[in-house]
Design a protein around this motif. Structure first.
Motif, PDB file in Angstrom:
ATOM      1  N   ARG A  82      46.225 -17.916 -75.341  1.00  0.00           N
ATOM      2  CA  ARG A  82      46.705 -17.373 -74.074  1.00  0.00           C
ATOM      3  C   ARG A  82      48.006 -16.594 -74.267  1.00  0.00           C
ATOM      4  O   ARG A  82      48.771 -16.878 -75.190  1.00  0.00           O
ATOM      5  N   PRO A  83      48.291 -15.659 -73.357  1.00  0.00           N
ATOM      6  CA  PRO A  83      49.555 -14.917 -73.441  1.00  0.00           C
ATOM      7  C   PRO A  83      50.745 -15.842 -73.189  1.00  0.00           C
ATOM      8  O   PRO A  83      50.640 -16.826 -72.452  1.00  0.00           O
ATOM      9  N   ALA A 136      48.058 -21.302 -78.056  1.00  0.00           N
ATOM     10  CA  ALA A 136      46.925 -22.133 -77.632  1.00  0.00           C
ATOM     11  C   ALA A 136      47.413 -23.557 -77.423  1.00  0.00           C
ATOM     12  O   ALA A 136      48.290 -24.042 -78.139  1.00  0.00           O
ATOM     13  N   ALA A 137      46.863 -24.249 -76.432  1.00  0.00           N
ATOM     14  CA  ALA A 137      47.223 -25.636 -76.151  1.00  0.00           C
ATOM     15  C   ALA A 137      45.996 -26.525 -76.316  1.00  0.00           C
ATOM     16  O   ALA A 137      44.863 -26.110 -76.059  1.00  0.00           O
ATOM     17  N   ALA A 138      46.244 -27.757 -76.740  1.00  0.00           N
ATOM     18  CA  ALA A 138      45.145 -28.711 -76.923  1.00  0.00           C
ATOM     19  C   ALA A 138      45.665 -30.126 -76.692  1.00  0.00           C
ATOM     20  O   ALA A 138      46.857 -30.409 -76.847  1.00  0.00           O
ATOM     21  N   ARG A 139      44.756 -30.998 -76.295  1.00  0.00           N
ATOM     22  CA  ARG A 139      45.087 -32.419 -76.162  1.00  0.00           C
ATOM     23  C   ARG A 139      43.820 -33.211 -76.431  1.00  0.00           C
ATOM     24  O   ARG A 139      42.724 -32.774 -76.095  1.00  0.00           O
ATOM     25  N   ALA A 140      43.977 -34.384 -77.030  1.00  0.00           N
ATOM     26  CA  ALA A 140      42.815 -35.181 -77.408  1.00  0.00           C
ATOM     27  C   ALA A 140      42.859 -36.552 -76.763  1.00  0.00           C
ATOM     28  O   ALA A 140      43.930 -37.107 -76.507  1.00  0.00           O
ATOM     29  N   VAL A 141      41.676 -37.094 -76.518  1.00  0.00           N
ATOM     30  CA  VAL A 141      41.515 -38.480 -76.097  1.00  0.00           C
ATOM     31  C   VAL A 141      40.605 -39.145 -77.131  1.00  0.00           C
ATOM     32  O   VAL A 141      39.460 -38.722 -77.317  1.00  0.00           O
ATOM     33  N   THR A 142      41.140 -40.138 -77.828  1.00  0.00           N
ATOM     34  CA  THR A 142      40.367 -40.837 -78.850  1.00  0.00           C
ATOM     35  C   THR A 142      39.712 -42.070 -78.236  1.00  0.00           C
ATOM     36  O   THR A 142      40.348 -42.831 -77.499  1.00  0.00           O
ATOM     37  N   GLU A 145      48.949 -36.428 -77.858  1.00  0.00           N
ATOM     38  CA  GLU A 145      50.037 -35.602 -77.339  1.00  0.00           C
ATOM     39  C   GLU A 145      49.562 -34.173 -77.091  1.00  0.00           C
ATOM     40  O   GLU A 145      48.538 -33.741 -77.619  1.00  0.00           O
ATOM     41  N   LEU A 146      50.299 -33.469 -76.253  1.00  0.00           N
ATOM     42  CA  LEU A 146      50.039 -32.048 -76.052  1.00  0.00           C
ATOM     43  C   LEU A 146      50.429 -31.295 -77.319  1.00  0.00           C
ATOM     44  O   LEU A 146      51.526 -31.474 -77.846  1.00  0.00           O
ATOM     45  N   GLN A 147      49.536 -30.451 -77.815  1.00  0.00           N
ATOM     46  CA  GLN A 147      49.795 -29.672 -79.028  1.00  0.00           C
ATOM     47  C   GLN A 147      49.766 -28.185 -78.692  1.00  0.00           C
ATOM     48  O   GLN A 147      48.832 -27.713 -78.032  1.00  0.00           O
ATOM     49  N   LEU A 148      50.783 -27.455 -79.145  1.00  0.00           N
ATOM     50  CA  LEU A 148      50.856 -26.013 -78.943  1.00  0.00           C
ATOM     51  C   LEU A 148      50.783 -25.322 -80.293  1.00  0.00           C
ATOM     52  O   LEU A 148      51.527 -25.661 -81.217  1.00  0.00           O
ATOM     53  N   THR A 149      49.879 -24.368 -80.410  1.00  0.00           N
ATOM     54  CA  THR A 149      49.692 -23.614 -81.648  1.00  0.00           C
ATOM     55  C   THR A 149      50.068 -22.158 -81.413  1.00  0.00           C
ATOM     56  O   THR A 149      49.486 -21.491 -80.544  1.00  0.00           O
ATOM     57  N   ARG A 150      51.017 -21.648 -82.195  1.00  0.00           N
ATOM     58  CA  ARG A 150      51.544 -20.305 -81.962  1.00  0.00           C
ATOM     59  C   ARG A 150      50.893 -19.232 -82.817  1.00  0.00           C
ATOM     60  O   ARG A 150      51.168 -18.048 -82.635  1.00  0.00           O
ATOM     61  N   ASP A 151      50.056 -19.585 -83.760  1.00  0.00           N
ATOM     62  CA  ASP A 151      49.544 -18.572 -84.698  1.00  0.00           C
ATOM     63  C   ASP A 151      48.168 -18.046 -84.296  1.00  0.00           C
ATOM     64  O   ASP A 151      47.414 -17.568 -85.131  1.00  0.00           O
TER      65      ASP A 151
END
Length: 273
Positions: free
Chosen positions: A163-164, A89-95, A72-78
């Protein structure tokens, strides 16, 4: 008007034209030039870049001897852009699941299929104990993988960096709410269970169409799990107590036992989308 006065008016006019041209060039540059630092592309633009890259990585990761699952798309606010400025920051993984002793071969194959302009680099430590991959998808979106050379589960992680945030955080994530593939019902039925409402994660494929992963969690563990999965068909990619991964007609089947329960994920391929 004297010659001196004419010269002053001419110089004044020249300065005004120069300033107007400079302002116009600056405005055009902001809207058209490629960003030179991550802070010039906010999180909305970064998520768009990330999702586009995720489609390419997902399509590339799938292979005849590999099973894949889209995260899933993950958003990190800290995160921090500067010591006094926070961001998202945004991240996504493919296993990727591979067979025994196949990690290095799989990483090499994935790197070879990624776009050349991403400058993919794959390596193996001198002792041969670890494998890694890095690529630059552009606009400060990175792709990284690192793990033991004996691993049977590999994770390709796409990240935007901090990112802003201009307004609300993007919802993003899935390209569309596509119907579950028929194979999901086949596998779940073989386990004597019902699909219900699966968790859906999809991406847009680079060649068009949509592909992704459908997960049914919290199913009861049946007697003779391997035997029931054989009823659903498919070729084994890797199977042990932690995971059972299969390929069938281009799709992936991943079953994760969790105590007395298990989850089933069926992932479609961009190659057939």
């Amino acid at each position: 008007m004297t010659a001196l006065g004419n010269r002053r008016w001419w110089l004044t006019g020249l300065v005004v034209v120069w300033i107007a041209g400079l302002v116009g060039l600056t405005v055009w540059s902001v809207g058209h030039d490629r960003a030179t630092v991550p802070e010039q592309r906010d999180i909305d633009l970064a998520v768009t870049d990330l999702e586009r890259a995720a489609g390419v990585v997902y399509a590339t990761a799938s292979g005849a001897d590999r099973a894949v699952v889209l995260g899933e798309l993950q958003l990190t606010r800290d995160c921090r852009i500067t010591p006094v400025r926070s961001g998202v920051a945004a991240a996504r993984a493919v296993t990727v699941y591979v067979g025994d002793s196949k990690a290095a071969e799989a990483v090499e194959a994935i790197a070879a299929e990624l776009p050349v302009e991403w400058a993919p680099e794959q390596s193996r430590t001198r002792a041969g104990t670890r494998v890694s991959l890095h690529a630059d998808a552009g606009n400060f979106v990175g792709i990284d993988l690192s793990g033991p050379a004996v691993a049977t589960t590999l994770t390709l992680r796409l990240t935007t960096g901090c990112r802003p945030l201009d307004g609300a955080a993007p919802v993003g994530g899935d390209a569309t709410a596509s119907p579950a593939p028929a194979l999901l019902n086949t596998v779940v039925s073989a386990l004597d269970a019902n699909v219900g409402e699966p968790v859906v994660r999809t991406v847009a494929c680079p060649s068009g169409g949509v592909a992704g992963s459908w997960t049914v969690p919290d199913l009861s563990m049946p007697d003779d799990l391997p035997g029931r999965l054989r009823q659903a068909g498919g070729e084994i990619v890797h199977a042990d107590d932690a995971v059972r991964a299969y390929r069938k007609a281009g799709d992936s089947i991943v079953v994760l036992p969790q105590g007395e329960q298990l989850s089933v994920t069926v992932s479609t391929s961009c190659r057939g989308a």
